[in-house]
Write a protein that holds these residues in place. Structure first.
Motif, mmCIF file in Angstrom:
data_model
loop_
_atom_site.group_PDB
_atom_site.id
_atom_site.type_symbol
_atom_site.label_atom_id
_atom_site.label_comp_id
_atom_site.label_asym_id
_atom_site.label_seq_id
_atom_site.Cartn_x
_atom_site.Cartn_y
_atom_site.Cartn_z
ATOM 1 N N HIS A 179 0.854 -1.184 0.000
ATOM 2 C CA HIS A 179 0.000 0.000 0.000
ATOM 3 C C HIS A 179 0.889 1.233 0.000
ATOM 4 O O HIS A 179 1.888 1.286 0.730
ATOM 5 N N LEU A 180 0.532 2.226 -0.810
ATOM 6 C CA LEU A 180 1.308 3.454 -0.900
ATOM 7 C C LEU A 180 0.665 4.550 -0.069
ATOM 8 O O LEU A 180 -0.535 4.828 -0.215
ATOM 9 N N GLU A 181 1.457 5.172 0.798
ATOM 10 C CA GLU A 181 0.995 6.283 1.627
ATOM 11 C C GLU A 181 1.595 7.580 1.077
ATOM 12 O O GLU A 181 2.792 7.638 0.784
ATOM 13 N N THR A 182 0.787 8.596 0.955
ATOM 14 C CA THR A 182 1.281 9.895 0.506
ATOM 15 C C THR A 182 2.007 10.595 1.648
ATOM 16 O O THR A 182 1.445 10.798 2.718
ATOM 17 N N ILE A 183 3.269 10.971 1.391
ATOM 18 C CA ILE A 183 4.051 11.661 2.415
ATOM 19 C C ILE A 183 4.403 13.081 1.998
ATOM 20 O O ILE A 183 4.968 13.836 2.800
ATOM 21 N N GLY A 184 4.092 13.460 0.766
ATOM 22 C CA GLY A 184 4.387 14.816 0.324
ATOM 23 C C GLY A 184 3.609 15.181 -0.916
ATOM 24 O O GLY A 184 3.410 14.338 -1.792
ATOM 25 N N LEU A 185 3.149 16.423 -0.987
ATOM 26 C CA LEU A 185 2.481 16.975 -2.164
ATOM 27 C C LEU A 185 3.442 17.938 -2.834
ATOM 28 O O LEU A 185 3.695 19.032 -2.322
ATOM 29 N N ILE A 186 3.993 17.528 -3.964
ATOM 30 C CA ILE A 186 4.971 18.325 -4.703
ATOM 31 C C ILE A 186 4.565 18.272 -6.174
ATOM 32 O O ILE A 186 4.327 17.186 -6.701
ATOM 33 N N PRO A 187 4.467 19.394 -6.864
ATOM 34 C CA PRO A 187 3.868 19.395 -8.198
ATOM 35 C C PRO A 187 4.490 18.425 -9.183
ATOM 36 O O PRO A 187 3.788 17.659 -9.829
ATOM 37 N N ASN A 188 5.802 18.433 -9.323
ATOM 38 C CA ASN A 188 6.473 17.589 -10.316
ATOM 39 C C ASN A 188 7.723 16.950 -9.730
ATOM 40 O O ASN A 188 8.850 17.285 -10.093
ATOM 41 N N PRO A 189 7.561 16.001 -8.807
ATOM 42 C CA PRO A 189 8.739 15.403 -8.160
ATOM 43 C C PRO A 189 9.486 14.472 -9.121
ATOM 44 O O PRO A 189 8.972 13.442 -9.540
ATOM 45 N N ALA A 190 10.709 14.857 -9.467
ATOM 46 C CA ALA A 190 11.488 14.098 -10.444
ATOM 47 C C ALA A 190 12.449 13.113 -9.794
ATOM 48 O O ALA A 190 12.772 12.088 -10.391
ATOM 49 N N HIS A 191 12.920 13.403 -8.574
ATOM 50 C CA HIS A 191 13.898 12.537 -7.917
ATOM 51 C C HIS A 191 13.920 12.886 -6.434
ATOM 52 O O HIS A 191 13.713 14.037 -6.049
ATOM 53 N N SER A 192 14.191 11.875 -5.605
ATOM 54 C CA SER A 192 14.340 12.110 -4.173
ATOM 55 C C SER A 192 15.644 11.493 -3.684
ATOM 56 O O SER A 192 16.159 10.544 -4.282
ATOM 57 N N ALA A 193 16.173 12.039 -2.600
ATOM 58 C CA ALA A 193 17.391 11.520 -1.981
ATOM 59 C C ALA A 193 17.235 11.582 -0.476
ATOM 60 O O ALA A 193 16.700 12.556 0.064
ATOM 61 N N ALA A 194 17.687 10.537 0.213
ATOM 62 C CA ALA A 194 17.553 10.461 1.663
ATOM 63 C C ALA A 194 18.710 11.173 2.346
ATOM 64 O O ALA A 194 19.868 11.046 1.942
#
Length: 525
Positions: A179-194
């Motif tokens: 199941h996928l939980e939404t953790i952020g609303l960002i218009p055009n998320p292209a990449h994430s880094a921890a």
């Protein structure tokens, strides 16, 4: 130096309305408003130029392209797009004469060999899982998936950036159902880094926001911080705004002062786009703030991989400059936020379609090599016989020798990992081709390996095992042990353009996780 300020989240969310526009968010160069029809193809000899004249004009900002790199019908639009690029100088050579020269010498169609399909039995066993929910109405456009331990329990969560819905989501692939939980609303998320950006012991995310799905010149891009406030709970803070289309952002302590700086790949488009290093400032009040440092003024950056390249103890980084450049560039950290650009590899021509890199010691000789893919079909809609996966072997300090590893049409992402547990690195790769182009491919009877792993059978030799065929909707892929059983699993994200002919409903899955079930936990291969 420009100082970056924070903005309220509502400003960024106002861009959601552009998400369903047709266009590739990172790589496509064609003008979405360009409806001009190409004239009839020129006959051989019409308006003929000397090759020396063509080379003089066409090598001002990129390597020379032979006419056989594209089919005849592609050259009119390609040349008209290129002459609008910054820095183009045609001199006394007209655009029409260039078009005629290329059309007279280009093949009517490119020959597309089938290549090895990997139809033999797979030595590994896989269990495919898809989430039980989606982000919203309409087709998804997943730009990035990763396995990251965000919750600090030693297990890897699945982090999904979906640009169609403007969501960053988190899933637990070790739990059923997925199941996928939404953790952020960002218009055009292209990449994430921890990164633990605020040093509170909780892993956060920094996210690259393109600012628009279709390619255009603007300053709507941003860097967003998803700050973890409790287990699995995140708040969104804008770290940087007022920049072009940001394709990637990565954390590194460039000045060794104990806080996190950022490497920023601003793809832009034609008039915008640069590479930046963002220096963390100590005098911030409630959230990190940064100062811009110019690193490279060229546009088209799609990655910012952090690495130690020259042994001086300071982190460097590597990017791909796409568009007309088609090159891999290292930025060597010389201290005080100055970086020396060193070209590591340039593709043979600007139609190459570079789509990604991974820095990895593929041959186990204790230095970093570069795994590259080229299969971007959004500059133009044609598959190319030179699409595929290449290994840039480091043969000396910052010296790289290219090796072709595999043909893969629409190759968009490849990552190396020991998938079969035999002690050497294999490669997983995926293909991304828009449905309209794929429909034409199906009519020609060409089979597309859409998800494949390549088994390293001897040093530098790879045998394909196709996990999936004729579903080339995957711009992104991740490898990692997501169920903590000691072997490597896979995840792929899918993307579909609103408005084009859609594939069958069962093919429209935003994310899939392929669990490697080849052996029981703790059992050596």
């Amino acid at each position: 130096m420009l100082e970056l300020r924070r903005a309220p989240l509502g400003v960024a969310l106002g861009l959601v309305g552009v998400l369903l526009c047709v266009g590739l968010a990172v790589l496509m160069q064609s003008d979405p408003d360009d409806s001009t029809a190409a004239p009839a193809v020129s006959s051989p000899g019409e308006g003929d130029l000397d090759k020396a004249d063509v080379e003089r004009v066409c090598t001002g900002c990129h390597l020379f392209s032979d006419p056989d790199t594209l089919p005849r019908s592609a050259w009119w639009k390609t040349i008209h797009d290129m002459v609008r690029m910054p820095g183009y100088v045609g001199g006394d050579v007209s655009t029409e004469a260039l078009v005629a020269w290329y059309e007279a010498r280009a093949p009517e169609e490119l020959e597309l060999p089938q290549g090895e399909l990997g139809l033999e039995s797979d030595p590994l066993e896989w269990e495919r899982r898809a989430p039980d929910n989606t982000g919203g109405e309409g087709p998804p456009f997943v730009a990035n998936v990763q396995f990251l331990d965000l919750l600090g329990d030693g297990r890897r969560e699945l982090v999904v950036c979906d640009m169609s819905y403007g969501l960053v989501q988190l899933g637990r692939p070790y739990a059923a159902p997925l199941h996928l939980e939404t953790i952020g609303l960002i218009p055009n998320p292209a990449h994430s880094a921890a990164v633990d950006l605020d040093d509170d012991g909780l892993q956060d995310l920094v996210v690259a926001n393109l600012g628009s799905l279709p390619p255009m010149d603007h300053h709507l891009g941003s860097v967003e911080w998803l700050r973890q406030t409790g287990e699995g709970q995140f708040e969104t803070v804008v770290l940087a705004e007022g920049v072009g289309r940001v394709a990637d952002v990565r954390p590194a302590d460039f000045d060794a002062d104990g806080d996190w700086d950022l490497a920023l790949a601003e793809f832009g488009w034609r008039e915008t786009g640069q590479v930046w290093a963002l220096e963390a400032r100590a005098e911030c009040d409630t959230a990190p703030c940064f100062t811009y440092h110019h690193v490279d003024t060229r546009h088209g950056a799609i990655h910012a991989e952090i690495a130690q390249l020259d042994g001086d103890g300071l982190p460097d980084f590597v990017t791909v400059l796409a568009q007309e450049h088609e090159m891999v560039v290292a930025y060597l950290n010389r201290g005080e936020f100055t970086f020396e650009a060193v070209e590591l590899y340039q593709a043979p021509h600007p139609a190459w379609g570079t789509s990604g890199i991974q820095l990895v010691d593929l041959d186990g000789d204790a230095d970093l090599d570069i795994l590259t893919t080229n299969g971007d079909v959004f500059d133009d809609p044609w598959l190319k016989p030179y699409h595929g996966i290449r290994w840039l072997e480091q043969t000396g300090p910052l010296q790289f020798a290219p090796h072709h590893l595999a043909l893969l049409y629409g190759a968009h992402r490849a990552e190396a990992a020991d998938l079969d547990g035999d002690g050497d690195l294999d490669i997983a790769a995926c293909s991304f081709i828009p449905e309209a182009t794929h429909a034409e491919v199906r009519e020609k009877g060409l089979t597309i390996r859409s998800l494949v792993w390549f088994e390293q059978t001897s040093p530098g030799v790879f045998a394909p095992h196709a996990l999936e065929r004729n579903r080339p909707y995957h711009p992104t892929l991740a490898v990692g042990d997501c169920d903590a059983d000691g072997d490597i699993d896979l995840a792929v994200g899918s993307a579909f353009f609103a408005g084009e002919s859609e594939p069958e409903p069962e093919d429209i899955r935003a994310v899939e996780v392929w669990i490697n079930v080849s052996r029981a936990p703790g059992v050596e291969p």
